[in-house]
Design a protein around this motif. Sequence first.
Motif, PDB file in Angstrom:
ATOM      1  N   LYS A  17      13.244 -34.690   9.179  1.00 30.20           N
ATOM      2  CA  LYS A  17      12.906 -33.745   8.117  1.00 30.20           C
ATOM      3  C   LYS A  17      14.067 -33.614   7.138  1.00 30.20           C
ATOM      4  CE  LYS A  17       9.572 -31.160  10.843  1.00 30.20           C
ATOM      5  NZ  LYS A  17       9.025 -29.837  11.166  1.00 30.20           N
ATOM      6  N   VAL A  18      13.802 -32.932   6.023  1.00 29.11           N
ATOM      7  CA  VAL A  18      14.860 -32.703   5.038  1.00 29.11           C
ATOM      8  C   VAL A  18      14.776 -31.249   4.572  1.00 29.11           C
ATOM      9  CG1 VAL A  18      13.434 -33.605   3.117  1.00 29.11           C
ATOM     10  CG2 VAL A  18      15.915 -33.572   2.893  1.00 29.11           C
ATOM     11  N   LEU A  19      15.945 -30.627   4.385  1.00 23.99           N
ATOM     12  CA  LEU A  19      16.006 -29.210   4.006  1.00 23.99           C
ATOM     13  C   LEU A  19      15.907 -29.065   2.484  1.00 23.99           C
ATOM     14  CD1 LEU A  19      16.442 -26.363   5.250  1.00 23.99           C
ATOM     15  CD2 LEU A  19      18.877 -26.641   4.775  1.00 23.99           C
ATOM     16  N   LEU A  20      14.867 -28.364   2.032  1.00 17.84           N
ATOM     17  CA  LEU A  20      14.655 -28.182   0.585  1.00 17.84           C
ATOM     18  C   LEU A  20      14.589 -26.696   0.243  1.00 17.84           C
ATOM     19  CD1 LEU A  20      11.858 -30.856  -0.049  1.00 17.84           C
ATOM     20  CD2 LEU A  20      14.339 -31.147  -0.212  1.00 17.84           C
ATOM     21  N   GLN A  21      14.897 -26.386  -0.998  1.00 14.56           N
ATOM     22  CA  GLN A  21      14.794 -24.987  -1.425  1.00 14.56           C
ATOM     23  C   GLN A  21      13.937 -24.875  -2.687  1.00 14.56           C
ATOM     24  OE1 GLN A  21      18.950 -24.025  -1.754  1.00 14.56           O
ATOM     25  NE2 GLN A  21      19.108 -24.763  -3.861  1.00 14.56           N
ATOM     26  N   GLN A  22      13.379 -23.683  -2.857  1.00 18.01           N
ATOM     27  CA  GLN A  22      12.464 -23.438  -3.972  1.00 18.01           C
ATOM     28  C   GLN A  22      12.971 -22.236  -4.766  1.00 18.01           C
ATOM     29  OE1 GLN A  22       8.623 -21.821  -2.950  1.00 18.01           O
ATOM     30  NE2 GLN A  22       7.600 -23.159  -4.431  1.00 18.01           N
ATOM     31  N   PRO A  23      13.353 -22.467  -6.019  1.00 16.66           N
ATOM     32  CA  PRO A  23      13.818 -21.339  -6.842  1.00 16.66           C
ATOM     33  C   PRO A  23      12.670 -20.354  -7.062  1.00 16.66           C
ATOM     34  CG  PRO A  23      14.353 -23.461  -7.868  1.00 16.66           C
ATOM     35  CD  PRO A  23      13.416 -23.746  -6.734  1.00 16.66           C
ATOM     36  N   PHE A  24      13.003 -19.102  -7.260  1.00 19.02           N
ATOM     37  CA  PHE A  24      12.005 -18.073  -7.576  1.00 19.02           C
ATOM     38  C   PHE A  24      11.128 -18.483  -8.752  1.00 19.02           C
ATOM     39  CE2 PHE A  24      14.482 -14.800  -5.217  1.00 19.02           C
ATOM     40  CZ  PHE A  24      13.418 -14.268  -4.513  1.00 19.02           C
ATOM     41  N   SER A  25       9.840 -18.233  -8.670  1.00 18.15           N
ATOM     42  CA  SER A  25       8.881 -18.436  -9.778  1.00 18.15           C
ATOM     43  C   SER A  25       8.760 -19.883 -10.226  1.00 18.15           C
ATOM     44  CB  SER A  25       9.244 -17.600 -11.014  1.00 18.15           C
ATOM     45  OG  SER A  25       9.556 -16.304 -10.654  1.00 18.15           O
ATOM     46  N   VAL A  26       9.212 -20.805  -9.424  1.00 19.76           N
ATOM     47  CA  VAL A  26       9.092 -22.219  -9.758  1.00 19.76           C
ATOM     48  C   VAL A  26       8.292 -22.842  -8.623  1.00 19.76           C
ATOM     49  CG1 VAL A  26      10.374 -24.372 -10.045  1.00 19.76           C
ATOM     50  CG2 VAL A  26      11.282 -22.258 -11.014  1.00 19.76           C
ATOM     51  N   HIS A  27       7.330 -23.701  -8.981  1.00 20.73           N
ATOM     52  CA  HIS A  27       6.501 -24.255  -7.917  1.00 20.73           C
ATOM     53  C   HIS A  27       7.105 -25.507  -7.304  1.00 20.73           C
ATOM     54  CE1 HIS A  27       3.493 -21.263  -8.392  1.00 20.73           C
ATOM     55  NE2 HIS A  27       3.481 -21.478  -9.699  1.00 20.73           N
ATOM     56  N   LYS A  28       8.215 -25.965  -7.896  1.00 19.16           N
ATOM     57  CA  LYS A  28       8.823 -27.196  -7.390  1.00 19.16           C
ATOM     58  C   LYS A  28      10.038 -26.897  -6.511  1.00 19.16           C
ATOM     59  CE  LYS A  28       7.195 -29.937 -11.242  1.00 19.16           C
ATOM     60  NZ  LYS A  28       7.566 -30.738 -12.399  1.00 19.16           N
ATOM     61  N   TRP A  29      10.400 -27.883  -5.723  1.00 11.36           N
ATOM     62  CA  TRP A  29      11.492 -27.734  -4.770  1.00 11.36           C
ATOM     63  C   TRP A  29      12.683 -28.604  -5.185  1.00 11.36           C
ATOM     64  CZ3 TRP A  29      10.957 -24.906   0.017  1.00 11.36           C
ATOM     65  CH2 TRP A  29       9.705 -24.272   0.147  1.00 11.36           C
ATOM     66  N   THR A  30      13.842 -28.283  -4.640  1.00 11.35           N
ATOM     67  CA  THR A  30      15.050 -29.091  -4.886  1.00 11.35           C
ATOM     68  C   THR A  30      15.775 -29.311  -3.564  1.00 11.35           C
ATOM     69  OG1 THR A  30      16.580 -27.216  -5.158  1.00 11.35           O
ATOM     70  CG2 THR A  30      15.395 -27.921  -7.132  1.00 11.35           C
ATOM     71  N   VAL A  31      16.663 -30.315  -3.528  1.00  8.36           N
ATOM     72  CA  VAL A  31      17.586 -30.393  -2.402  1.00  8.36           C
ATOM     73  C   VAL A  31      18.596 -29.262  -2.585  1.00  8.36           C
ATOM     74  CG1 VAL A  31      17.270 -32.880  -2.134  1.00  8.36           C
ATOM     75  CG2 VAL A  31      19.179 -32.048  -3.512  1.00  8.36           C
ATOM     76  N   PRO A  63       7.111 -32.051  -0.914  1.00 15.51           N
ATOM     77  CA  PRO A  63       6.341 -31.292  -1.913  1.00 15.51           C
ATOM     78  C   PRO A  63       6.702 -31.781  -3.318  1.00 15.51           C
ATOM     79  CG  PRO A  63       8.285 -30.057  -1.288  1.00 15.51           C
ATOM     80  CD  PRO A  63       8.302 -31.329  -0.459  1.00 15.51           C
ATOM     81  N   GLN A  64       6.124 -31.184  -4.342  1.00 15.53           N
ATOM     82  CA  GLN A  64       6.525 -31.448  -5.728  1.00 15.53           C
ATOM     83  C   GLN A  64       7.987 -31.061  -5.889  1.00 15.53           C
ATOM     84  OE1 GLN A  64       4.385 -30.664  -9.293  1.00 15.53           O
ATOM     85  NE2 GLN A  64       3.947 -32.754  -8.684  1.00 15.53           N
ATOM     86  N   MET A  65       8.775 -31.937  -6.513  1.00 19.60           N
ATOM     87  CA  MET A  65      10.205 -31.644  -6.637  1.00 19.60           C
ATOM     88  C   MET A  65      10.679 -31.667  -8.084  1.00 19.60           C
ATOM     89  SD  MET A  65      11.660 -33.490  -3.199  1.00 19.60           S
ATOM     90  CE  MET A  65      13.247 -32.660  -3.293  1.00 19.60           C
ATOM     91  N   MET A  66      11.762 -30.902  -8.380  1.00 18.52           N
ATOM     92  CA  MET A  66      12.307 -30.811  -9.741  1.00 18.52           C
ATOM     93  C   MET A  66      13.128 -32.051 -10.096  1.00 18.52           C
ATOM     94  SD  MET A  66      13.503 -26.816 -10.002  1.00 18.52           S
ATOM     95  CE  MET A  66      13.997 -26.797 -11.725  1.00 18.52           C
ATOM     96  N   PHE A  67      13.268 -32.297 -11.391  1.00 17.65           N
ATOM     97  CA  PHE A  67      14.089 -33.399 -11.939  1.00 17.65           C
ATOM     98  C   PHE A  67      13.842 -34.683 -11.149  1.00 17.65           C
ATOM     99  CE2 PHE A  67      17.180 -29.702 -11.711  1.00 17.65           C
ATOM    100  CZ  PHE A  67      16.779 -29.146 -12.906  1.00 17.65           C
ATOM    101  N   ASP A  68      14.996 -35.297 -10.778  1.00 21.71           N
ATOM    102  CA  ASP A  68      14.969 -36.551 -10.028  1.00 21.71           C
ATOM    103  C   ASP A  68      15.217 -36.303  -8.537  1.00 21.71           C
ATOM    104  OD1 ASP A  68      17.544 -35.676 -10.281  1.00 21.71           O
ATOM    105  OD2 ASP A  68      18.351 -37.512 -11.136  1.00 21.71           O
ATOM    106  N   HIS A  69      14.884 -35.102  -8.046  1.00 18.98           N
ATOM    107  CA  HIS A  69      15.255 -34.793  -6.664  1.00 18.98           C
ATOM    108  C   HIS A  69      14.474 -35.586  -5.619  1.00 18.98           C
ATOM    109  CE1 HIS A  69      18.079 -31.131  -6.975  1.00 18.98           C
ATOM    110  NE2 HIS A  69      18.214 -31.918  -8.012  1.00 18.98           N
ATOM    111  N   LYS A  70      13.268 -36.038  -5.976  1.00 21.89           N
ATOM    112  CA  LYS A  70      12.539 -36.900  -5.041  1.00 21.89           C
ATOM    113  C   LYS A  70      13.271 -38.249  -4.914  1.00 21.89           C
ATOM    114  CE  LYS A  70       8.099 -36.097  -4.094  1.00 21.89           C
ATOM    115  NZ  LYS A  70       6.670 -35.931  -4.347  1.00 21.89           N
ATOM    116  N   LEU A  71      13.779 -38.737  -6.037  1.00 24.76           N
ATOM    117  CA  LEU A  71      14.576 -39.968  -6.021  1.00 24.76           C
ATOM    118  C   LEU A  71      15.849 -39.780  -5.194  1.00 24.76           C
ATOM    119  CD1 LEU A  71      15.195 -42.858  -7.198  1.00 24.76           C
ATOM    120  CD2 LEU A  71      16.382 -41.689  -9.068  1.00 24.76           C
ATOM    121  N   ILE A  72      16.460 -38.610  -5.313  1.00 25.98           N
ATOM    122  CA  ILE A  72      17.691 -38.344  -4.553  1.00 25.98           C
ATOM    123  C   ILE A  72      17.407 -38.434  -3.049  1.00 25.98           C
ATOM    124  CG2 ILE A  72      19.434 -36.577  -3.989  1.00 25.98           C
ATOM    125  CD1 ILE A  72      19.449 -35.719  -6.883  1.00 25.98           C
ATOM    126  N   VAL A  73      16.290 -37.854  -2.607  1.00 26.06           N
ATOM    127  CA  VAL A  73      15.937 -37.925  -1.182  1.00 26.06           C
ATOM    128  C   VAL A  73      15.654 -39.372  -0.780  1.00 26.06           C
ATOM    129  CG1 VAL A  73      14.267 -37.233   0.596  1.00 26.06           C
ATOM    130  CG2 VAL A  73      15.027 -35.566  -1.110  1.00 26.06           C
TER     131      VAL A  73
END
Lengths: 257, 257
Positions: free
Chosen positions: A35-49, A153-163
């Motif tokens: 698994k990978v640990l992701l976080q979700q900023p308030f009021s944003v539907h996308k996740w980030t590392v 999940p849906q991720m911000m910027f290039d964070h899916k590429l980073i993973v």
Amino acid sequence: MNKTTEANIFDNEHDYLHNVAVDNVIFGYHDKELKVLLQQPFSVHKWTVTGGYIKKTESIEQAARRVAFDRTGLKNLYFEQFRAFGNPQRVIDSGFSAKHISEISGINVSPDHWVFDYFVSVAFYTLTEFSKVSVKKGQLEADCKWWPVNELPQMMFDHKLIVKEALKALRIHIAHYPIGYELLPEKFTLPEIHALYETILEKSLDDRNFTRKLIANGIVVKLKETKNIGAHRSPYLYKFDLEKYNEGLKDGDVLVF
Amino acid sequence: MNKTTEANIFDNEHDYLHNVAVDNVIFGYHDKELKVLLQQPFSVHKWTVTGGYIKKTESIEQAARRVAFDRTGLKNLYFEQFRAFGNPQRVIDSGFSAKHISEISGINVSPDHWVFDYFVSVAFYTLTEFSKVSVKKGQLEADCKWWPVNELPQMMFDHKLIVKEALKALRIHIAHYPIGYELLPEKFTLPEIHALYETILEKSLDDRNFTRKLIANGIVVKLKETKNIGAHRSPYLYKFDLEKYNEGLKDGDVLVF
């Protein structure tokens, strides 16, 4: 409200490097799951590392460890830097973000604040046993949790590429360096370490070949003890030779399976 | 005097990212020799790898290619990012440097200019045929030339470490990805490609084993032609299968020798 580290960056502009930050891809392994640990900023539907800013008094490695400690409480994670990401498209909608941060934190943040500039991200990955970690979300995050690496999940910027790149680097890494000490019990069976490698590499590995290579370099040694796992089933236990393990971490070696 | 790119950075502070720059470890191969391109700032006895600042309009990869083009005139170098380096000790004596730059360039530079801050360096390496390159030194450099990787001069900051890490990354890289297309003639003999790998890896490779692995993945194909290299000596010529070569570059594969 209490000002946390996250909030302070909006005031203390001279304490942090501009235009460059760290991101951590925190992988967690437990019982055949990666698994990978992701976080979700308030009021944003996308996740980030998970990630953070670099203080002027610390190295990039120290910054990565500090921000990882903030999320996981773990201090001695094995960190590997794998790539930096940087292009002018890596900017967030600063109008939207400034408004949100102001609402959530109570700190007045301007849309032309330096945190909304083009940031180069120096990315690290680490691998831990996720059942050992108690996750703490940050002040500006709605959530922070483990996601299976194959169901992101849906991720911000290039964070899916980073993973994706972290996973690629991890797979090349384990062809040259030992892993498993933090991920397996002190004494483990061959099927347990075999499953660890198969899960990370996402491919099946020939049983006999795997065992032969594993034993050949001396990093894993067979014990006289066996493990009782049911009627007529008591496979031998193995453990890591820590001296050889640490040498392997330092020198690198070819362990390709 | 004409203002070059290097001089302009002292004026156009808003055009460049602060606190983060690129460094290029440019390796050159020719006839069993592996070298690295280093530059020496005026009035400094130490050398550095070549590098430069990142414009706000470009990605880190574009910045690395632009500064490499400035030194080598080469446009299509194969670049590989391998690591970023960043700690608070990576700062130069700004008093000394500002004075020097002012003397050399005729531009008045303050010791607290942003170029003297703590910089994170995102480092890339590339590998080229050094007999093809005509080196151009920068405006602030006394010299820029090729050094054998095993006979490096005194170097500034952590630049010796940067070269060492680049070499380590290059060696891991060639265990997974094909190399040689830019480094060998279009048609080459087995001893020629064998020497290339031995030079980069700095170890001898069993002849038969090497050839077997090289042919097995189809990246190198045997031609019907031979090369006449003297009385009774006419080894077969080989060439790269470009389609498989490019697939290998994209996917990575295990080519461990």
